[in-house]
Design a protein around this motif. Structure first.
Motif, PDB file in Angstrom:
ATOM      1  N   THR A  38       3.053   1.160 -10.611  1.00  0.00           N
ATOM      2  CA  THR A  38       2.906   0.985  -9.166  1.00  0.00           C
ATOM      3  C   THR A  38       2.634   2.329  -8.497  1.00  0.00           C
ATOM      4  OG1 THR A  38       5.294   1.163  -8.822  1.00  0.00           O
ATOM      5  CG2 THR A  38       4.398  -1.049  -9.095  1.00  0.00           C
ATOM      6  N   ALA A  98      -0.562  -1.629  -9.166  1.00  0.00           N
ATOM      7  CA  ALA A  98      -0.178  -2.333  -7.946  1.00  0.00           C
ATOM      8  C   ALA A  98       0.399  -1.338  -6.953  1.00  0.00           C
ATOM      9  CB  ALA A  98       0.840  -3.428  -8.258  1.00  0.00           C
ATOM     10  N   ASP A 130      -4.504  -4.814  -3.213  1.00  0.00           N
ATOM     11  CA  ASP A 130      -3.344  -4.792  -4.097  1.00  0.00           C
ATOM     12  C   ASP A 130      -3.134  -6.239  -4.499  1.00  0.00           C
ATOM     13  OD1 ASP A 130      -0.963  -4.359  -5.407  1.00  0.00           O
ATOM     14  OD2 ASP A 130       0.221  -4.133  -3.576  1.00  0.00           O
ATOM     15  N   TYR A 131      -3.946  -6.698  -5.462  1.00  0.00           N
ATOM     16  CA  TYR A 131      -4.038  -8.125  -5.720  1.00  0.00           C
ATOM     17  C   TYR A 131      -4.165  -8.407  -7.211  1.00  0.00           C
ATOM     18  CZ  TYR A 131      -5.836 -12.889  -5.036  1.00  0.00           C
ATOM     19  OH  TYR A 131      -6.030 -14.241  -5.057  1.00  0.00           O
ATOM     20  N   LEU A 135      -5.404  -2.585  -8.201  1.00  0.00           N
ATOM     21  CA  LEU A 135      -5.221  -1.731  -7.036  1.00  0.00           C
ATOM     22  C   LEU A 135      -6.593  -1.189  -6.648  1.00  0.00           C
ATOM     23  CD1 LEU A 135      -3.337  -0.205  -5.080  1.00  0.00           C
ATOM     24  CD2 LEU A 135      -3.136   1.559  -6.833  1.00  0.00           C
TER      25      LEU A 135
END
Length: 164
Positions: A38, A98, A130-131, A135
């Motif tokens: 992330t 993400a 962000d799906y 990213l």
């Protein structure tokens, strides 16, 4: 002799299927153990001959990255245009990556869009998506020049270099 050969081949086939099943059963657990990295920060800096944008990521598998020179930036999911300062635009994607945790909370506390007054070519940066483990970042630039995108590990980072 032919019967022994058939039995041996049959036993080999059964063993092979059992091993394949065991490997397939073990695969989801090992994949689940690897967390998607992330994003925790975006840094920018001017270097001799190029501007650099760095996406700081948490531990996990290093994402695959790519970029496209585009006429406009599009928000993932909605398809809306992302308005950003710049004459030209660069769309960068990192997968898997993400900007939120498993609970849906943002992991990147900074702005979704910002100007970069300290750089020569990159004028602005935006988080455009962000799906589903992808990213997306957009850059607005003054001039269309060479772009290099790559990852570094320990810690994980996505690096975007844009020539002046």
């Amino acid at each position: 002799m032919a019967i022994n050969l058939r039995r041996a081949l049959g036993a080999l086939a059964v063993t092979s299927l059992m091993l394949t099943g065991a490997i397939a059963a073990a695969a989801p657990a090992s994949v689940a153990a690897q967390a998607i990295p992330t994003m925790t920060g975006i840094r920018t800096g001017q270097n001799t001959g190029f501007d650099r944008v760095v996406l700081d990521l948490t531990a996990g598998p290093a994402p695959a990255v790519r970029y496209d020179l585009v006429d406009e930036l599009i928000a993932d999911g909605s398809g809306e245009i992302v308005w950003l300062t710049g004459e030209f635009f660069i769309a960068v994607t990192a997968t898997p990556a993400a900007a939120h945790d498993d609970a849906g909370n943002p992991t990147y506390p900074g702005p979704q869009k910002f100007r970069t007054r300290n750089l020569r070519n990159v004028m602005a940066v935006a988080v455009t998506g962000d799906y589903e483990g992808t990213l997306s970042i957009g850059l607005g630039v003054r001039s269309r020049t060479a772009v290099t995108v790559f990852t570094l590990t320990s810690p994980n980072r996505v690096v975007i270099d844009v020539r002046h």
